[in-house]
Design a protein around this motif. Structure first.
Motif, PDB file in Angstrom:
ATOM      1  N   PHE A  46     -38.890   9.083  37.968  1.00 28.85           N
ATOM      2  CA  PHE A  46     -38.902   9.912  36.426  1.00 28.85           C
ATOM      3  C   PHE A  46     -37.683   9.925  35.815  1.00 28.85           C
ATOM      4  CE2 PHE A  46     -42.961  11.551  38.626  1.00 28.85           C
ATOM      5  CZ  PHE A  46     -43.756  11.158  37.453  1.00 28.85           C
ATOM      6  N   ASP A  47     -37.997  10.228  34.523  1.00 31.57           N
ATOM      7  CA  ASP A  47     -36.676  10.486  33.736  1.00 31.57           C
ATOM      8  C   ASP A  47     -36.345  12.156  33.725  1.00 31.57           C
ATOM      9  OD1 ASP A  47     -38.298  10.989  31.812  1.00 31.57           O
ATOM     10  OD2 ASP A  47     -37.138  10.078  30.166  1.00 31.57           O
ATOM     11  N   LYS A 117     -34.960  -7.853  45.514  1.00 32.22           N
ATOM     12  CA  LYS A 117     -35.824  -6.462  45.705  1.00 32.22           C
ATOM     13  C   LYS A 117     -34.917  -5.323  45.013  1.00 32.22           C
ATOM     14  CE  LYS A 117     -36.544  -3.184  49.226  1.00 32.22           C
ATOM     15  NZ  LYS A 117     -35.993  -2.745  50.528  1.00 32.22           N
ATOM     16  N   ILE A 118     -35.499  -4.365  44.379  1.00 31.81           N
ATOM     17  CA  ILE A 118     -35.110  -3.327  43.697  1.00 31.81           C
ATOM     18  C   ILE A 118     -35.002  -2.087  44.591  1.00 31.81           C
ATOM     19  CG2 ILE A 118     -35.027  -1.711  41.785  1.00 31.81           C
ATOM     20  CD1 ILE A 118     -34.580  -4.317  40.887  1.00 31.81           C
ATOM     21  N   ASN A 119     -33.508  -1.832  45.251  1.00 26.93           N
ATOM     22  CA  ASN A 119     -33.490  -0.843  46.141  1.00 26.93           C
ATOM     23  C   ASN A 119     -33.553   0.777  45.515  1.00 26.93           C
ATOM     24  OD1 ASN A 119     -33.248  -2.520  48.050  1.00 26.93           O
ATOM     25  ND2 ASN A 119     -30.917  -2.336  48.171  1.00 26.93           N
ATOM     26  N   LYS A 120     -32.848   0.869  44.319  1.00 25.06           N
ATOM     27  CA  LYS A 120     -33.059   2.453  43.656  1.00 25.06           C
ATOM     28  C   LYS A 120     -33.067   2.039  41.979  1.00 25.06           C
ATOM     29  CE  LYS A 120     -32.595   4.964  47.051  1.00 25.06           C
ATOM     30  NZ  LYS A 120     -33.491   5.753  47.428  1.00 25.06           N
ATOM     31  N   ILE A 121     -33.780   2.994  41.254  1.00 26.56           N
ATOM     32  CA  ILE A 121     -33.474   2.794  39.837  1.00 26.56           C
ATOM     33  C   ILE A 121     -33.091   4.509  39.442  1.00 26.56           C
ATOM     34  CG2 ILE A 121     -34.929   2.835  37.854  1.00 26.56           C
ATOM     35  CD1 ILE A 121     -36.583   1.062  39.102  1.00 26.56           C
ATOM     36  N   ARG A 122     -32.195   4.465  38.522  1.00 21.53           N
ATOM     37  CA  ARG A 122     -31.698   6.053  38.209  1.00 21.53           C
ATOM     38  C   ARG A 122     -31.641   5.769  36.737  1.00 21.53           C
ATOM     39  NH1 ARG A 122     -33.144   7.187  42.423  1.00 21.53           N
ATOM     40  NH2 ARG A 122     -32.091   8.280  44.019  1.00 21.53           N
ATOM     41  N   ALA A 130     -33.006   4.711  22.224  1.00 20.66           N
ATOM     42  CA  ALA A 130     -33.001   3.565  23.151  1.00 20.66           C
ATOM     43  C   ALA A 130     -32.998   4.212  24.603  1.00 20.66           C
ATOM     44  CB  ALA A 130     -31.906   2.528  23.045  1.00 20.66           C
ATOM     45  N   LEU A 131     -33.563   3.696  25.543  1.00 22.99           N
ATOM     46  CA  LEU A 131     -33.577   4.116  26.893  1.00 22.99           C
ATOM     47  C   LEU A 131     -32.423   3.401  27.773  1.00 22.99           C
ATOM     48  CD1 LEU A 131     -37.435   4.078  27.453  1.00 22.99           C
ATOM     49  CD2 LEU A 131     -35.903   6.211  26.832  1.00 22.99           C
ATOM     50  N   PHE A 132     -31.734   4.172  28.590  1.00 26.43           N
ATOM     51  CA  PHE A 132     -30.782   3.409  29.542  1.00 26.43           C
ATOM     52  C   PHE A 132     -31.031   3.653  30.903  1.00 26.43           C
ATOM     53  CE2 PHE A 132     -28.831   4.023  25.541  1.00 26.43           C
ATOM     54  CZ  PHE A 132     -28.030   2.822  24.984  1.00 26.43           C
ATOM     55  N   LEU A 133     -30.950   2.833  31.792  1.00 24.76           N
ATOM     56  CA  LEU A 133     -31.210   2.894  33.230  1.00 24.76           C
ATOM     57  C   LEU A 133     -30.301   1.980  34.141  1.00 24.76           C
ATOM     58  CD1 LEU A 133     -33.462   0.432  34.355  1.00 24.76           C
ATOM     59  CD2 LEU A 133     -34.887   2.052  33.095  1.00 24.76           C
ATOM     60  N   LEU A 134     -30.135   2.523  35.395  1.00 18.79           N
ATOM     61  CA  LEU A 134     -29.377   1.784  36.438  1.00 18.79           C
ATOM     62  C   LEU A 134     -30.364   1.187  37.240  1.00 18.79           C
ATOM     63  CD1 LEU A 134     -26.375   4.044  36.901  1.00 18.79           C
ATOM     64  CD2 LEU A 134     -25.920   1.769  36.091  1.00 18.79           C
ATOM     65  N   SER A 135     -30.159  -0.054  37.724  1.00 22.84           N
ATOM     66  CA  SER A 135     -31.085  -0.548  38.690  1.00 22.84           C
ATOM     67  C   SER A 135     -29.897  -1.327  39.463  1.00 22.84           C
ATOM     68  CB  SER A 135     -32.077  -1.561  38.276  1.00 22.84           C
ATOM     69  OG  SER A 135     -31.553  -2.703  37.548  1.00 22.84           O
ATOM     70  N   THR A 136     -30.363  -1.456  41.123  1.00 17.77           N
ATOM     71  CA  THR A 136     -29.577  -2.165  42.154  1.00 17.77           C
ATOM     72  C   THR A 136     -30.503  -2.824  42.897  1.00 17.77           C
ATOM     73  OG1 THR A 136     -27.751  -2.010  43.590  1.00 17.77           O
ATOM     74  CG2 THR A 136     -29.414  -0.297  43.553  1.00 17.77           C
ATOM     75  N   ASN A 137     -29.917  -3.887  43.606  1.00 15.48           N
ATOM     76  CA  ASN A 137     -30.585  -4.731  44.642  1.00 15.48           C
ATOM     77  C   ASN A 137     -29.672  -4.541  45.794  1.00 15.48           C
ATOM     78  OD1 ASN A 137     -28.533  -6.365  43.935  1.00 15.48           O
ATOM     79  ND2 ASN A 137     -29.588  -8.191  44.267  1.00 15.48           N
TER      80      ASN A 137
END
Length: 512
Positions: A46-47, A117-122, A130-137
């Motif tokens: 969730f944001d 595969k996406i490990n985490k989203i922040r 605008a919406l901003f987010l970080l994603s990582t594999n």
């Protein structure tokens, strides 16, 4: 009564257990439908406002949902407050957009495949709508901007389109109306002898030129930054700093500090790699920034300890400010002790006073001002203890379950097997220990006559916990458990009692 008509308020006890209800489901499977590996959800977040929810899957996609029930109720603040008193709002989300965040890659130097595969989203701080987010594999972190863009269209001229007319004729007639001697219908006899366009007999009083117009909006996701080549091992955590400018990424042996605006440089702030890898005894399993103090962060290890570090002490934080670990009970050590002690996830409470940790068997709540032991411990699936050998053989013992706290800090939640998740009350005196199933009927697997709570003797302040049945092959509610259906990922709404959880490729949402 106190003399007159004044009523003396009774001392407030622990809150009543919540009555959880099904809200909605996205990606529900039909009976017998096979789940595709790429569709399995691997991250939920969730944001800060709770108005947006993001999920990542094993196929490298990020799917965004937005809350709709708050948008439908316009009006003044007084009207909204009156509506809040009259009815309890039902949290509802709708699909917003999705985008491909990561693609499968191949590391030719190490001959390794890098999964998408996406490990985490922040979520990061929103700006200018605008919406901003970080994603990582496993190896690469990406910084995404999601914004509404207007779709631009060119309107046509007021010429009869039924007759053949090329684009060149349209363009020439438009240009011809700007200079020279012209006929009433906008044509020029000397320059354009051909009659490709069909004009009315009396001509056109005014020729409408093409105009660019915006009729509708489209959501566009754009990758603003790519943070790569900084981790030799798989990234297990990313966490935003409260300063809004930096974030950390953690792998098994190192934690790096990044600036959101600088993608080609990071600072190594924690390094637990020994000079000789044979001396390696523990690895980093999770890391998170303090929610309000930008200089503090915590990370957990595979030995069941949590270290709190202060970035003001030194550039390389090899020494910790505080160490949180529970002492092993004498005579309780076994082959599985270290494996099940490994912490898979840690989360700070909203005010930063408490840290929630999840190891294989238990949830533990730690007070950062008290490092002698956890202030509360909750048995998640104690009935699996006799089955640890089977769990080890099928690798289930290495499953990494996430945990979450409610926004008010009164409850904690985590997942288990058979698509079950547990909600515990963590206020002193609370015996709340609810078992829910990720389905349209979450209370289907509830205990009809709950067993009496048992108190742990290890600490006088350890919370009352409810233990499950010890019968092998059945769970706390007398149902057979299934190791293949596991609920690893879940998130609690930041301000309301609403939980989103992932069961394979389905996203279930509940409210209380």
């Amino acid at each position: 009564m106190n003399g007159g008509n004044e009523v003396v308020a009774a001392p407030a006890g622990p809150p009543q257990p919540l009555d959880w209800k099904f809200s909605q489901v996205f990606g529900e499977r039909t009976a017998g439908e096979e789940v595709q590996e790429v569709d399995i959800i691997s991250a939920i977040e969730f944001d800060k406002s709770g108005d947006h929810l993001a999920t990542g899957d094993r196929g490298g996609r990020v799917v965004l949902f937005e809350r709709t029930d708050t948008k439908d109720h316009g009006g003044s603040r007084r009207d909204l407050e009156r509506m809040d008193n009259a009815i309890i709002r039902h949290p509802e989300f709708r699909y917003k957009t999705e985008f491909q965040s990561h693609e499968p890659e191949f590391d030719y130097l190490k001959s390794l495949e890098i999964e998408e595969k996406i490990n985490k989203i922040r979520w990061c701080q929103p700006a200018n709508g605008a919406l901003f987010l970080l994603s990582t594999n496993d190896k690469t972190i990406k910084y995404w901007k999601v914004q509404e863009k207007k779709v631009k269209k060119v309107s046509t001229m007021n010429v009869d389109p039924s007759k053949p007319a090329g684009n060149g004729s349209n363009a020439s007639s438009s240009n011809s109306s700007s200079s020279g001697q012209y006929l009433a219908n906008g044509g020029s006899p000397d320059r354009y002898p051909s009659n490709d366009l069909s004009f009315p007999a009396r001509g056109i009083q005014s020729l409408r030129l093409p105009v660019v117009t915006s009729h509708e909006t489209n959501l566009v996701a754009r990758c603003r930054r790519v943070y790569a080549h900084a981790h030799d091992y798989h990234i297990n955590s990313i966490s935003n700093n409260s300063d809004g400018e930096t974030f950390i990424s953690a792998d098994d042996l190192r934690i790096n500090l990044w600036n959101l605006e600088i993608s080609n440089q990071s600072f190594n702030i924690v390094d637990v790699k020994p000079a000789n890898m044979e001396d390696l005894t523990e690895v980093i399993t999770s890391a998170e920034f303090h929610p309000t103090h930008c200089n503090m962060l915590a990370y957990s290890s595979s030995k069941g300890s949590i270290r709190l570090i202060d970035l003001r002490q030194s550039a390389l934080c090899d020494s910790h400010s505080k160490l949180f670990e529970e002492q092993e009970a004498p005579g309780s050590r076994s082959f599985f002790t270290e494996i099940i002690a490994s912490i898979s996830d840690i989360k700070f409470g909203k005010d930063g006073r408490y840290i929630l940790s999840r190891d294989y068997m238990t949830l533990k709540l730690w007070d950062i001002n008290m490092d002698s032991g956890p202030v509360a411990a909750f048995q998640v699936h104690e009935y699996l203890r006799p089955k640890l050998c089977d769990l080890y053989e099928n690798d289930s013992i290495f499953d990494k379950f996430e945990c979450c706290l409610s926004g008010d800090g009164l409850r904690v939640a985590t997942g288990s097997y058979s698509n079950l998740f547990r909600v515990f009350g963590c206020i002193s005196g609370s015996a709340e220990a609810t078992t829910l199933e990720a389905s349209k009927n979450p209370m289907r697997r509830q205990v009809q006559t709950p067993s009496r709570p048992t108190r742990s003797l290890s600490s006088s302040i350890t919370r009352v916990v409810r233990r499950g049945a010890e019968s092998p092959g059945i769970d706390a509610n007398g149902n057979s458990f299934d190791f293949t259906t596991k609920l690893l990922h879940l998130a609690w709404h930041p301000t309301e009692n609403s939980i989103a959880c992932a069961a394979a490729n389905s996203l279930y949402m509940y409210y209380a």
